[in-house]
Write an enzyme that holds these catalytic residues in place. Structure first.
Site, PDB file in Angstrom:
ATOM      1  N   HIS A 168      27.304  28.779  14.711  1.00 52.54           N
ATOM      2  CA  HIS A 168      27.782  29.430  15.950  1.00 52.54           C
ATOM      3  C   HIS A 168      26.596  30.063  16.696  1.00 52.54           C
ATOM      4  O   HIS A 168      26.489  31.282  16.838  1.00 52.54           O
ATOM      5  CB  HIS A 168      28.794  30.495  15.522  1.00 52.54           C
ATOM      6  CG  HIS A 168      29.585  31.137  16.601  1.00 52.54           C
ATOM      7  ND1 HIS A 168      29.030  31.587  17.776  1.00 52.54           N
ATOM      8  CD2 HIS A 168      30.905  31.404  16.666  1.00 52.54           C
ATOM      9  CE1 HIS A 168      29.983  32.124  18.517  1.00 52.54           C
ATOM     10  NE2 HIS A 168      31.134  32.016  17.868  1.00 52.54           N
ATOM     11  N   GLU A 272      27.634  25.384  19.759  1.00 58.42           N
ATOM     12  CA  GLU A 272      27.877  25.430  18.325  1.00 58.42           C
ATOM     13  C   GLU A 272      28.110  24.037  17.746  1.00 58.42           C
ATOM     14  O   GLU A 272      29.062  23.356  18.127  1.00 58.42           O
ATOM     15  CB  GLU A 272      29.115  26.306  18.064  1.00 58.42           C
ATOM     16  CG  GLU A 272      29.034  27.649  18.774  1.00 58.42           C
ATOM     17  CD  GLU A 272      30.368  28.397  18.813  1.00 58.42           C
ATOM     18  OE1 GLU A 272      31.153  28.249  17.860  1.00 58.42           O
ATOM     19  OE2 GLU A 272      30.615  29.117  19.790  1.00 58.42           O
TER      20      GLU A 272
HETATM   21  O1  LIG Z   1      34.126  37.476  18.102  1.00 58.09           O
HETATM   22  P1  LIG Z   1      33.890  36.345  17.119  1.00 58.09           P
HETATM   23  O2  LIG Z   1      34.881  36.359  15.988  1.00 58.09           O
HETATM   24  O3  LIG Z   1      32.492  36.307  16.623  1.00 58.09           O
HETATM   25  O4  LIG Z   1      34.154  35.003  17.931  1.00 58.09           O
HETATM   26  C1  LIG Z   1      33.439  34.736  19.091  1.00 58.09           C
HETATM   27  C2  LIG Z   1      33.864  33.389  19.689  1.00 58.09           C
HETATM   28  O5  LIG Z   1      33.588  32.369  18.772  1.00 58.09           O
HETATM   29  C3  LIG Z   1      33.855  31.021  19.223  1.00 58.09           C
HETATM   30  O6  LIG Z   1      32.919  30.612  20.162  1.00 58.09           O
HETATM   31  C4  LIG Z   1      35.256  30.851  19.701  1.00 58.09           C
HETATM   32  O7  LIG Z   1      35.438  29.594  20.337  1.00 58.09           O
HETATM   33  C5  LIG Z   1      35.666  31.957  20.627  1.00 58.09           C
HETATM   34  O8  LIG Z   1      37.069  31.854  20.866  1.00 58.09           O
HETATM   35  C6  LIG Z   1      35.343  33.317  20.023  1.00 58.09           C
HETATM   36  O9  LIG Z   1      35.731  34.339  20.902  1.00 58.09           O
END
Ligand SMILES: O=P(O)(O)OC[C@H]1O[C@H](O)[C@H](O)[C@@H](O)[C@@H]1O
Length: 306
Positions: A168, A272
């Protein structure tokens, strides 16, 4: 292991040292090609700075460094599911891998000038609460002119299991308003992971004007982040990954998130390398899955390898 023990066992003179930052153990690589910082909590890369250049990776100044909390920024590992758990929304979002201390298994200074660290995460009573299978994840990080990551998931389970996973990555950009991303043109995507209604894809490179949270499936394409304000292009190569997520929270969501400042959305974009939705990976007993990602910087105007 304490920091001293880590240094005694795995430190490499003038190249790789362990220290404590924000109360967390980190490995700091410094060679002629780059500097790179990796949190042992989450096996999460926190910075990667090629020699004579700027960080490719972004971490929030408001990030929280506490066991049980995900560090906002860097390269969190989402595993063995992505987003909220499908059946139980009390389970940690994006799985447990980013919330655990990984084991340092090896370090090596390569003749090429690159420095390598290998870390692993094995199932235990904590992981079994959420995922009743035996596995070993190994992450090899090689830091040089490029940042290379090789993530192996080995099943030691008697039953086959399915995983979703993602590197990510929060990429550091000069201004999100000027950034464009190529490599995902004409690729169908879901605007949000839970939507059942795929968009058929866009012809043009991605530009950012609002909150963007897209899951592209069935794509093995390399992507480029074209960043005119930092006058560079970041090339993201991958294998063993059939999905790509592109995320930027934009202003309103940044404001709501406690570990982001309101204008932070301008400074990063997440691209990602992943395996999600119908690209989730089935691993048979004794088998393994390998995902690789290589990120490197290209100066604008120079020929870019496809
Ligand atoms: O806040 P987190 O749990 O780290 O997630 C952050 C982001 O991760 C990904 O990119 C998902 O597609 C998003 O929907 C999410 O908001």
């Amino acid at each position: 292991m304490t920091i001293d023990e880590l240094n005694q066992k795995w430190g490499i003179k003038d190249r790789l040292q362990f220290s404590e930052e924000n109360g967390m153990p980190v490995a700091i690589i410094s060679n002629n090609l780059c500097t790179c910082k990796i949190s042992i909590y989450g096996a999460q890369v926190l910075s990667f700075i090629p020699a004579n250049s700027k960080n490719l990776i972004w971490v929030s100044e408001a990030a929280v460094y506490e066991p049980g909390v995900a560090i906002r920024g860097g390269i969190p590992l989402c595993f063995p599911w992505f987003g909220p758990h499908e059946e139980n929304n009390t389970f940690p979002k994006h799985g447990f891998a980013r919330l655990m201390f990984w084991n340092v298994d090896a370090t090596e200074q390569l003749i090429s000038g690159e420095t390598k660290i290998s870390m692993s995460l094995t199932d235990n009573d904590y992981t079994k609460q959420y995922f009743p299978f035996s596995f070993k994840c190994t992450l090899e990080i090689t830091a040089g002119k490029e940042l290379m990551m090789k993530w192996t998931t080995l099943s030691s389970s008697n039953d086959s299991f399915k995983i979703s996973n993602a590197l990510h990555t929060y990429f550091n950009v000069g201004s999100i308003h000027e950034v464009s991303i190529t490599g995902l043109e004409n690729t169908p995507f879901m605007e949000e992971i839970r939507s059942d209604d795929p968009f058929s894809g866009e012809v043009a490179p991605i530009k950012f004007h609002r909150e963007t949270d897209r899951t592209y499936t069935d794509t093995i394409n390399f992507c480029k982040i074209i960043d005119p304000s930092l006058q560079r292009t970041i090339l993201i190569k991958k294998s063993g990954s059939n999905s790509t997520v592109v995320w930027n929270p934009w202003a309103e969501l940044s404001n709501k998130m406690q570990d982001l400042k309101s204008d932070d959305f301008n400074q990063f974009v997440c691209v990602e390398a992943a395996n999600l939705l119908h690209n989730a990976v089935l691993i048979e007993p004794g088998e393994k899955h390998v995902m690789r990602m290589v990120v490197e910087e290209r100066e604008e105007g120079r020929k870019v390898v496809r």
